[in-house]
Design a protein around this motif. Sequence first.
Motif, PDB file in Angstrom:
ATOM      1  N   GLY C 134     -31.649  -6.007  32.664  1.00 54.88           N
ATOM      2  CA  GLY C 134     -31.469  -5.592  33.975  1.00 54.88           C
ATOM      3  C   GLY C 134     -30.865  -6.721  34.866  1.00 54.88           C
ATOM      4  N   ALA C 135     -30.157  -6.369  35.755  1.00 59.31           N
ATOM      5  CA  ALA C 135     -29.459  -7.537  36.482  1.00 59.31           C
ATOM      6  C   ALA C 135     -29.883  -7.199  38.158  1.00 59.31           C
ATOM      7  CB  ALA C 135     -28.169  -7.646  36.426  1.00 59.31           C
ATOM      8  N   PHE C 136     -29.816  -7.921  38.984  1.00 52.46           N
ATOM      9  CA  PHE C 136     -30.071  -7.736  40.591  1.00 52.46           C
ATOM     10  C   PHE C 136     -28.663  -8.059  41.194  1.00 52.46           C
ATOM     11  CE2 PHE C 136     -34.621  -8.312  39.093  1.00 52.46           C
ATOM     12  CZ  PHE C 136     -34.719  -6.966  38.532  1.00 52.46           C
ATOM     13  N   VAL C 137     -28.017  -7.300  41.741  1.00 50.66           N
ATOM     14  CA  VAL C 137     -26.830  -7.721  42.289  1.00 50.66           C
ATOM     15  C   VAL C 137     -26.557  -7.510  43.801  1.00 50.66           C
ATOM     16  CG1 VAL C 137     -24.281  -7.085  42.084  1.00 50.66           C
ATOM     17  CG2 VAL C 137     -25.862  -6.802  40.087  1.00 50.66           C
ATOM     18  N   VAL C 138     -26.025  -8.687  44.248  1.00 52.61           N
ATOM     19  CA  VAL C 138     -25.759  -8.551  46.113  1.00 52.61           C
ATOM     20  C   VAL C 138     -24.599  -8.687  46.193  1.00 52.61           C
ATOM     21  CG1 VAL C 138     -28.066  -9.160  46.408  1.00 52.61           C
ATOM     22  CG2 VAL C 138     -26.580 -10.851  46.437  1.00 52.61           C
ATOM     23  N   LYS C 139     -23.899  -8.080  47.353  1.00 52.26           N
ATOM     24  CA  LYS C 139     -22.598  -8.650  47.598  1.00 52.26           C
ATOM     25  C   LYS C 139     -22.110 -10.117  47.841  1.00 52.26           C
ATOM     26  CE  LYS C 139     -19.240  -6.721  51.008  1.00 52.26           C
ATOM     27  NZ  LYS C 139     -19.324  -6.362  52.316  1.00 52.26           N
ATOM     28  N   THR C 214     -29.745  -2.655  41.398  1.00 52.21           N
ATOM     29  CA  THR C 214     -30.538  -2.893  40.491  1.00 52.21           C
ATOM     30  C   THR C 214     -29.852  -1.996  39.106  1.00 52.21           C
ATOM     31  OG1 THR C 214     -32.705  -2.510  39.122  1.00 52.21           O
ATOM     32  CG2 THR C 214     -32.447  -1.423  41.262  1.00 52.21           C
ATOM     33  N   THR C 215     -29.242  -2.843  37.959  1.00 41.86           N
ATOM     34  CA  THR C 215     -28.525  -2.165  37.097  1.00 41.86           C
ATOM     35  C   THR C 215     -28.411  -2.810  35.725  1.00 41.86           C
ATOM     36  OG1 THR C 215     -26.320  -1.410  36.586  1.00 41.86           O
ATOM     37  CG2 THR C 215     -26.391  -3.366  38.082  1.00 41.86           C
ATOM     38  N   GLY C 216     -27.603  -2.759  34.891  1.00 40.44           N
ATOM     39  CA  GLY C 216     -27.736  -3.283  33.506  1.00 40.44           C
ATOM     40  C   GLY C 216     -26.924  -4.403  33.683  1.00 40.44           C
ATOM     41  N   VAL C 217     -27.051  -5.552  32.694  1.00 38.84           N
ATOM     42  CA  VAL C 217     -26.334  -6.641  32.843  1.00 38.84           C
ATOM     43  C   VAL C 217     -24.630  -6.518  32.833  1.00 38.84           C
ATOM     44  CG1 VAL C 217     -25.647  -8.751  31.619  1.00 38.84           C
ATOM     45  CG2 VAL C 217     -28.084  -7.869  32.235  1.00 38.84           C
ATOM     46  N   THR C 235     -33.264 -10.215  33.979  1.00 45.97           N
ATOM     47  CA  THR C 235     -34.539  -9.905  33.291  1.00 45.97           C
ATOM     48  C   THR C 235     -34.745 -10.469  31.898  1.00 45.97           C
ATOM     49  OG1 THR C 235     -34.155  -7.680  32.356  1.00 45.97           O
ATOM     50  CG2 THR C 235     -34.693  -7.837  34.881  1.00 45.97           C
ATOM     51  N   ALA C 236     -33.874 -11.035  31.349  1.00 47.07           N
ATOM     52  CA  ALA C 236     -34.004 -11.685  30.028  1.00 47.07           C
ATOM     53  C   ALA C 236     -34.872 -12.813  30.081  1.00 47.07           C
ATOM     54  CB  ALA C 236     -32.547 -11.925  29.313  1.00 47.07           C
ATOM     55  N   GLU C 237     -35.556 -12.980  28.664  1.00 47.59           N
ATOM     56  CA  GLU C 237     -36.127 -14.044  28.348  1.00 47.59           C
ATOM     57  C   GLU C 237     -35.480 -15.461  28.611  1.00 47.59           C
ATOM     58  OE1 GLU C 237     -40.199 -14.799  26.180  1.00 47.59           O
ATOM     59  OE2 GLU C 237     -38.822 -12.850  26.676  1.00 47.59           O
ATOM     60  N   GLU C 238     -34.410 -15.510  28.199  1.00 48.84           N
ATOM     61  CA  GLU C 238     -33.569 -16.881  28.345  1.00 48.84           C
ATOM     62  C   GLU C 238     -32.059 -16.317  28.648  1.00 48.84           C
ATOM     63  OE1 GLU C 238     -33.076 -17.814  23.634  1.00 48.84           O
ATOM     64  OE2 GLU C 238     -35.102 -18.269  24.583  1.00 48.84           O
ATOM     65  N   ARG C 239     -31.331 -17.240  29.064  1.00 49.83           N
ATOM     66  CA  ARG C 239     -29.886 -16.938  29.268  1.00 49.83           C
ATOM     67  C   ARG C 239     -29.127 -16.313  28.101  1.00 49.83           C
ATOM     68  NH1 ARG C 239     -26.967 -20.181  34.017  1.00 49.83           N
ATOM     69  NH2 ARG C 239     -28.683 -20.559  35.256  1.00 49.83           N
ATOM     70  N   LEU C 240     -28.289 -15.524  28.304  1.00 52.13           N
ATOM     71  CA  LEU C 240     -27.475 -14.921  27.478  1.00 52.13           C
ATOM     72  C   LEU C 240     -26.368 -15.246  27.034  1.00 52.13           C
ATOM     73  CD1 LEU C 240     -27.720 -11.254  29.146  1.00 52.13           C
ATOM     74  CD2 LEU C 240     -29.020 -12.088  27.370  1.00 52.13           C
TER      75      LEU C 240
END
Lengths: 496, 152, 335
Positions: C134-139, C214-217, C235-240
Amino acid sequence: MDAFSGLMSGFQVAFSLEGLLFVFIGVFVGTFIGMMPGLGPISAIAIMIPITYSMDPSIALVMMAGVYYGAIFGGSSSSILLNAPGVAGTVATAFDGYPMAKQGKAGKALAIAAIASFTGGTVSVVLLMLFTPLLSAVAISFGPAEYFALMFLGLTAIASLADGSAIKAFISATLGFMVVTIGIDAQTGTSRFTFGNPNLLEGIDFLVVALGLFALAEVCTLVLNRNEKDDGQSKNIGSLRLSKQDIKEMSGPVSRQSFLGFIIGVLPGAGATIASFIAYITEKKIAKNPEEFGKGSIKGLAAPETANNAATSGAFVPLLSLGIPGSGTTAVLLGAFLVLGVQPGPLLVQDRPEIFWGIIASMYVGNIILLVLNLPLIPYISKILKIPRPLLISLVIIFSLIGVYAISFNTFDLYLLLAFGVIGFFMRMFSFPAAPFILAFILGGMMEQSLRQTLTISNGSFGIFLDKPIALSLIAVGLLTILFPLLKGRRKYKVS
Amino acid sequence: MLAKTNQKAALVVAVIAIVYLLLSFNLPGYTNALIDADVIPKGLGFLLLFFALLLYLDKKNETEADKEKRKISKQHVINLLVVAGMILIYIFLLEMIGFVVMTTVFIFVCSLYLDYKHHVTNVITSVVFSLAIYGLFNYLLKINLPAGILPF
Amino acid sequence: MKKLFGTAAASLLLVTAAGCGNSSSGATDEDGNWTPTQPIEITAPAGPGGGWDTTARMVSQVFEEEEIIDQRLPVVNKAGGGGAIGWAYIAGQEESPHHMFVGSPPLILVPLNGQSEYSHEDFTPLANVIADYGAFVVKADAEWDNLNDLFDDMKEDPQSVSIVGTSSPGSMDHMQFVKIAKAAGVDVTNLKYISDPESGGLTSVLNGSVDVFTTGVAETIEQVRAGKVKVLGITAEERLEGEVLSDFPTAIEQGIDETFINWRGFFGPPGMDEAAVTYYEEKFKELNDSEAWIEIREKYGWGEMYMDSEEYAAFLEEEAESMQALLDELGLARE
């Protein structure tokens, strides 16, 4: 690269031999799948994705776009000939298309639908080409408050869909709104009116209601009248040729709805279905002879057919320029882009101009192919009406059953379909119009959710609508459409 | 008599409204919602009740055409019930027996029941139609309609 | 006429009776090695076109085309109830080794929300194959630059920030935010969460109606590249890995020790035979390592996460417990 040379590179893609061939394949497959019961643009695109894997991305996407608008184009035949809409976007087409076919003008009805679709498609591609970068601002200008206002405006037209008692129209609409509240409520996760039945959790599909209220209810009427001496009219296909008068009559709605349908298509979440309904009710509102609507009016057929195709092109604006899929269909289409390694979004026009402009340019070609492909087929397609009544009844029933089964692959929905057929039949018997029911069903769900989203954001204050000029003006227009006939009626009363 | 039809219809609508309202008042609450799931349904319920009242009081007479629509002979009622029954059987057996057999049988039997006398055409149409649709969906489009008892 | 009609009805009944036979259970040799003897049906508990359907169709395609499994693997759609209809269907195929379905976190969440009779415990986990985050996004011009900025404001007043997701409270979009926010110390019972099922979440953030999406990466990459939005955390363990993707900070590196995995894998009906489970485990491993599958995973931007049956079962148990605790706290766990 500037827009002009970008456009040129787009035309090079679209007019290459390969481009033309695959546009043709795309629209052909799209029309064909669109004619199948229950299969609309979503399934058409999903089915075609695996075929594109090894193709050049620009060619593949030109084809996929063709599948999309081809499927919308193809859906109208069953609406017109059988009163059985195969796709949600063509439900409003049945309102006047089917009565026309029953009057022995099936050929003309199909021709009008094809020409209206073609014009709507083509005009909107011009708009798409000229204004996409500008319109991307429009696409994101609509938040929950604006959507609520738009749905409200749509619902104010219910009274105009009544062809008898206005009270009965309001009752139909309220019932339609009630049916759409069945299922899990998005804002709270509460399941409403599901009686613990998991089949109802996702709500009732639009096509179940539409095919029940229209196609199955019509089947009942056909069963009752099957032995009546045929005056030969309903089997008559009639000439395809449109008179000058016909063209004059459809020119108004077609030119207006090309623009309106396009704009509604641009708004994420609205789409072809809502566009076709809004087109129908606005044309009825402004027509000089609104009483002809629902009885085979050329305007009433041309308006939704223009709008649903124009909206289809409109939906490409947020998809191509923002990477935002505005509907289930464009979400699947977005998937098709991603599979080919193309990411639509604000940078697409710079990074991959040949794809961005190629799709747009190909839509000119695609629409012409659709017209050329469909017009000669009309006499053959409308032969369906020559099928003897008993056999036709059986086939319409099966068409509706497959149509519903292919959405969910669940027999529960088939029982529901039958139930809505019965409801539709009784509504006919007691002169409750079905159109307001279906309109409230479409707009109601979104209206409730957007209202509650808006009020959650504003902490319960209605003042939020005052800060939003677009929302405020849409609501104002809506209120005027309610009040205006009342005032007019009053004045008449005074005079008499 | 004419006015009564509308009033009977109004009563039916009112009953629907009351049942719907009862269900709405029994919806579970969600503590974190500003406007809970029951607000709009309650509004709709009362609205429908109000329209039912208006319909009840509506003195407008039905037109002759409206009345004509409701004249159905007993034979016709039976026709409709039998067709509905056949649809029910079709739905019930569709996934067990499979699409091809059920559709063929349905088209044939239903057309036959509705007095279609050309048996050969009937057989050909029902078989060809169901096989064509099945082949198209399952093989060309890869959308699987139920195979049922047939091995393909 | 009547007679003919009667004959037709009778033949209908006959056909019904014939339809009640049942299918075989595959072949097991002396060493206890099981192999399928008929087509294997993969159920996607949703209509064509979505994530479950795509995964099922891709897996079926690789199994068939790479000849990993020597049988046809038709995909069957069973839509409805957010998956519940498809699950009920598979639950009815008890012990059949020729059925499986594709599952993901809703298989845990939907039953906990009281919307499905069957949960992951009722099925036989075969293997997990994919993971998303998951990713949390703002403007882009929002006042917050990282998760801690955002959560600090929310700790003061949870109602000051509005959050939008595609699905309803208690489902994935909501829960991934709740899980991370709670770990950061926010009062999650009091969030201003709205759901936009018409996929208008991104639009609402872009036009400023709502603060956080709140959405998918994968859904965020292009908007970030264009500079329209920023990703506060994933929300990942480490950087993608990957361009842009590798720029997204995890919650963990911002000092919030919590993750949320959108896993996707395959399950068999209740009580599937041990030998068949072993067979599928091996086949999924083979699929996971195949060139064709790796290519597909890259095309769709799916992360790799293989787990065999046993690991999968343990993982699911843990996930279910943590979700149950969160839903209880939110008052969303329903019977």
